[in-house]
Write a protein that holds these residues in place. Structure first.
Motif, PDB file in Angstrom:
ATOM      1  N   VAL A  59       0.860  -1.182   0.000  1.00 46.26           N
ATOM      2  CA  VAL A  59       0.000   0.000   0.000  1.00 46.26           C
ATOM      3  C   VAL A  59       0.898   1.234   0.000  1.00 46.26           C
ATOM      4  CG1 VAL A  59      -1.906  -1.131   1.211  1.00 46.26           C
ATOM      5  CG2 VAL A  59      -0.191   0.111   2.515  1.00 46.26           C
ATOM      6  N   ASP A  60       0.335   2.336  -0.431  1.00 41.37           N
ATOM      7  CA  ASP A  60       1.080   3.589  -0.414  1.00 41.37           C
ATOM      8  C   ASP A  60       0.870   4.275   0.928  1.00 41.37           C
ATOM      9  OD1 ASP A  60       2.125   3.307  -2.969  1.00 41.37           O
ATOM     10  OD2 ASP A  60       0.354   4.212  -3.895  1.00 41.37           O
ATOM     11  N   LEU A  61       1.904   4.255   1.765  1.00 38.49           N
ATOM     12  CA  LEU A  61       1.877   4.909   3.067  1.00 38.49           C
ATOM     13  C   LEU A  61       2.302   6.356   2.879  1.00 38.49           C
ATOM     14  CD1 LEU A  61       1.620   4.631   6.191  1.00 38.49           C
ATOM     15  CD2 LEU A  61       4.086   4.211   6.208  1.00 38.49           C
ATOM     16  N   GLN A  62       1.360   7.277   3.158  1.00 38.90           N
ATOM     17  CA  GLN A  62       1.671   8.697   3.086  1.00 38.90           C
ATOM     18  C   GLN A  62       2.098   9.155   4.472  1.00 38.90           C
ATOM     19  OE1 GLN A  62      -1.060  11.365   0.990  1.00 38.90           O
ATOM     20  NE2 GLN A  62      -2.179   9.558   0.305  1.00 38.90           N
ATOM     21  N   VAL A  63       3.212   9.893   4.542  1.00 35.14           N
ATOM     22  CA  VAL A  63       3.753  10.369   5.803  1.00 35.14           C
ATOM     23  C   VAL A  63       3.999  11.869   5.693  1.00 35.14           C
ATOM     24  CG1 VAL A  63       5.648  10.144   7.472  1.00 35.14           C
ATOM     25  CG2 VAL A  63       4.934   8.159   6.114  1.00 35.14           C
ATOM     26  N   MET A  76       0.566   9.593   9.626  1.00 38.87           N
ATOM     27  CA  MET A  76       0.674   8.644   8.522  1.00 38.87           C
ATOM     28  C   MET A  76      -0.698   8.122   8.141  1.00 38.87           C
ATOM     29  SD  MET A  76       3.887   6.761  10.184  1.00 38.87           S
ATOM     30  CE  MET A  76       3.892   7.773  11.650  1.00 38.87           C
ATOM     31  N   SER A  77      -0.841   7.749   6.881  1.00 40.91           N
ATOM     32  CA  SER A  77      -2.115   7.246   6.387  1.00 40.91           C
ATOM     33  C   SER A  77      -1.857   6.219   5.299  1.00 40.91           C
ATOM     34  CB  SER A  77      -2.925   8.421   5.829  1.00 40.91           C
ATOM     35  OG  SER A  77      -4.083   7.962   5.190  1.00 40.91           O
ATOM     36  N   ALA A  78      -2.673   5.159   5.339  1.00 46.34           N
ATOM     37  CA  ALA A  78      -2.543   4.113   4.321  1.00 46.34           C
ATOM     38  C   ALA A  78      -3.912   3.527   4.006  1.00 46.34           C
ATOM     39  CB  ALA A  78      -1.621   3.001   4.811  1.00 46.34           C
ATOM     40  N   PRO A  79      -4.245   3.428   2.714  1.00 49.07           N
ATOM     41  CA  PRO A  79      -5.502   2.762   2.333  1.00 49.07           C
ATOM     42  C   PRO A  79      -5.313   1.252   2.333  1.00 49.07           C
ATOM     43  CG  PRO A  79      -4.368   3.531   0.379  1.00 49.07           C
ATOM     44  CD  PRO A  79      -3.530   3.954   1.552  1.00 49.07           C
ATOM     45  N   LEU A  80      -6.301   0.558   2.841  1.00 47.67           N
ATOM     46  CA  LEU A  80      -6.268  -0.907   2.785  1.00 47.67           C
ATOM     47  C   LEU A  80      -7.114  -1.380   1.610  1.00 47.67           C
ATOM     48  CD1 LEU A  80      -6.743  -2.001   6.500  1.00 47.67           C
ATOM     49  CD2 LEU A  80      -4.634  -1.840   5.180  1.00 47.67           C
ATOM     50  N   PRO A  81      -6.713  -2.460   0.970  1.00 44.18           N
ATOM     51  CA  PRO A  81      -7.563  -3.032  -0.068  1.00 44.18           C
ATOM     52  C   PRO A  81      -8.894  -3.470   0.532  1.00 44.18           C
ATOM     53  CG  PRO A  81      -5.334  -3.921  -0.192  1.00 44.18           C
ATOM     54  CD  PRO A  81      -5.424  -3.146   1.092  1.00 44.18           C
ATOM     55  N   GLU A 154     -15.781   1.488  -0.191  1.00 44.46           N
ATOM     56  CA  GLU A 154     -15.686   0.095   0.241  1.00 44.46           C
ATOM     57  C   GLU A 154     -14.351  -0.210   0.907  1.00 44.46           C
ATOM     58  OE1 GLU A 154     -16.689  -2.716  -2.778  1.00 44.46           O
ATOM     59  OE2 GLU A 154     -18.422  -1.543  -3.447  1.00 44.46           O
ATOM     60  N   ARG A 155     -13.449   0.758   0.915  1.00 42.25           N
ATOM     61  CA  ARG A 155     -12.122   0.553   1.498  1.00 42.25           C
ATOM     62  C   ARG A 155     -12.040   1.222   2.863  1.00 42.25           C
ATOM     63  NH1 ARG A 155      -7.862   1.681  -3.261  1.00 42.25           N
ATOM     64  NH2 ARG A 155      -6.857   2.641  -1.487  1.00 42.25           N
ATOM     65  N   VAL A 156     -10.982   0.892   3.579  1.00 41.15           N
ATOM     66  CA  VAL A 156     -10.697   1.497   4.878  1.00 41.15           C
ATOM     67  C   VAL A 156      -9.341   2.175   4.790  1.00 41.15           C
ATOM     68  CG1 VAL A 156     -10.193   1.003   7.311  1.00 41.15           C
ATOM     69  CG2 VAL A 156     -12.067  -0.179   6.155  1.00 41.15           C
ATOM     70  N   ARG A 157      -9.257   3.352   5.368  1.00 40.49           N
ATOM     71  CA  ARG A 157      -7.991   4.084   5.448  1.00 40.49           C
ATOM     72  C   ARG A 157      -7.547   4.091   6.895  1.00 40.49           C
ATOM     73  NH1 ARG A 157      -4.721   7.249   2.638  1.00 40.49           N
ATOM     74  NH2 ARG A 157      -6.096   7.118   0.834  1.00 40.49           N
ATOM     75  N   LEU A 158      -6.323   3.628   7.143  1.00 40.70           N
ATOM     76  CA  LEU A 158      -5.745   3.666   8.479  1.00 40.70           C
ATOM     77  C   LEU A 158      -5.021   4.982   8.686  1.00 40.70           C
ATOM     78  CD1 LEU A 158      -4.257   0.079   8.838  1.00 40.70           C
ATOM     79  CD2 LEU A 158      -6.532   0.913   9.441  1.00 40.70           C
ATOM     80  N   VAL A 159      -5.067   5.459   9.920  1.00 39.84           N
ATOM     81  CA  VAL A 159      -4.417   6.714  10.287  1.00 39.84           C
ATOM     82  C   VAL A 159      -3.609   6.465  11.554  1.00 39.84           C
ATOM     83  CG1 VAL A 159      -4.768   9.118  10.947  1.00 39.84           C
ATOM     84  CG2 VAL A 159      -6.348   8.031   9.347  1.00 39.84           C
TER      85      VAL A 159
END
Length: 182
Positions: A59-63, A76-81, A154-159
């Motif tokens: 996944v693309d982890l944005q920092v 930081m943020s990352a979208p999960l499939p 339909e996706r989840v974004r982690l923070v």
């Protein structure tokens, strides 16, 4: 579901070694590309995006991160499939962060508490952790960190947001964490 800790830890500490910030707090709004997520940082942030495996899927982890005085601050943020287990990935991310900060003591009562922001998914793994660890050079460091998740279709974004310092001003950490908006 596994998280590849070495890549994630490298991304985290890459963000924490960013510089070019004023020692005075000068809160700035930051956004994350491709999402409505926003936060405030107390200094001029540097940005990076890295591909890291979360749950075995890149996944693309944005920092975004900076130094404010002696504090290292990052969000930081990352979208999960679609279909991935956000709670399992957050638990692995939390363990990787604590391991990387060399937190060796089990978390005591009061060091971990539920953390919820408006618009977040109500997951038991959305927590705030305050702990003491060690920097890479062996010096003691305190960590105040949060993890959460938001729905994006339909996706989840982690923070994940974190502050590291010898002594963390409560106002700094609280303002950072309260500024996170999905």
């Amino acid at each position: 579901m596994r998280i590849h800790t070495s890549a994630l830890v490298a991304s985290l500490f890459g963000a924490l070694t960013l510089s070019a910030c004023s020692p005075a707090q000068n809160w700035r709004n930051v956004t994350f590309e491709g999402t409505a997520l926003r936060a405030q940082l107390p200094c001029k942030p540097d940005r990076t995006t890295r591909s890291v495996p979360l749950g075995g899927v890149p996944v693309d982890l944005q920092v975004v991160g900076c130094e404010s005085g002696t504090a290292m601050v990052a969000v930081m943020s990352a979208p999960l499939p679609a279909g991935d287990d956000a709670s399992a990935v957050m638990v692995a991310w939390q363990k990787a962060t604590l391991d990387n900060a060399r937190v060796t003591q089990p978390l005591a009562a009061g060091q971990q508490q539920a953390w919820q922001r408006p618009g977040q998914l109500p997951l038991a793994t959305s927590v705030r952790v305050q702990a003491q660890g060690q920097r890479a050079n062996g010096e003691p460091v305190n960590m105040d960190a949060v993890w959460g998740a938001v729905a994006e279709g339909e996706r989840v974004r982690l923070v994940h947001a974190v502050v590291y310092d010898r002594k963390i001003p409560a106002e700094l950490a609280n303002t950072l964490f309260e500024s996170i908006q999905p």
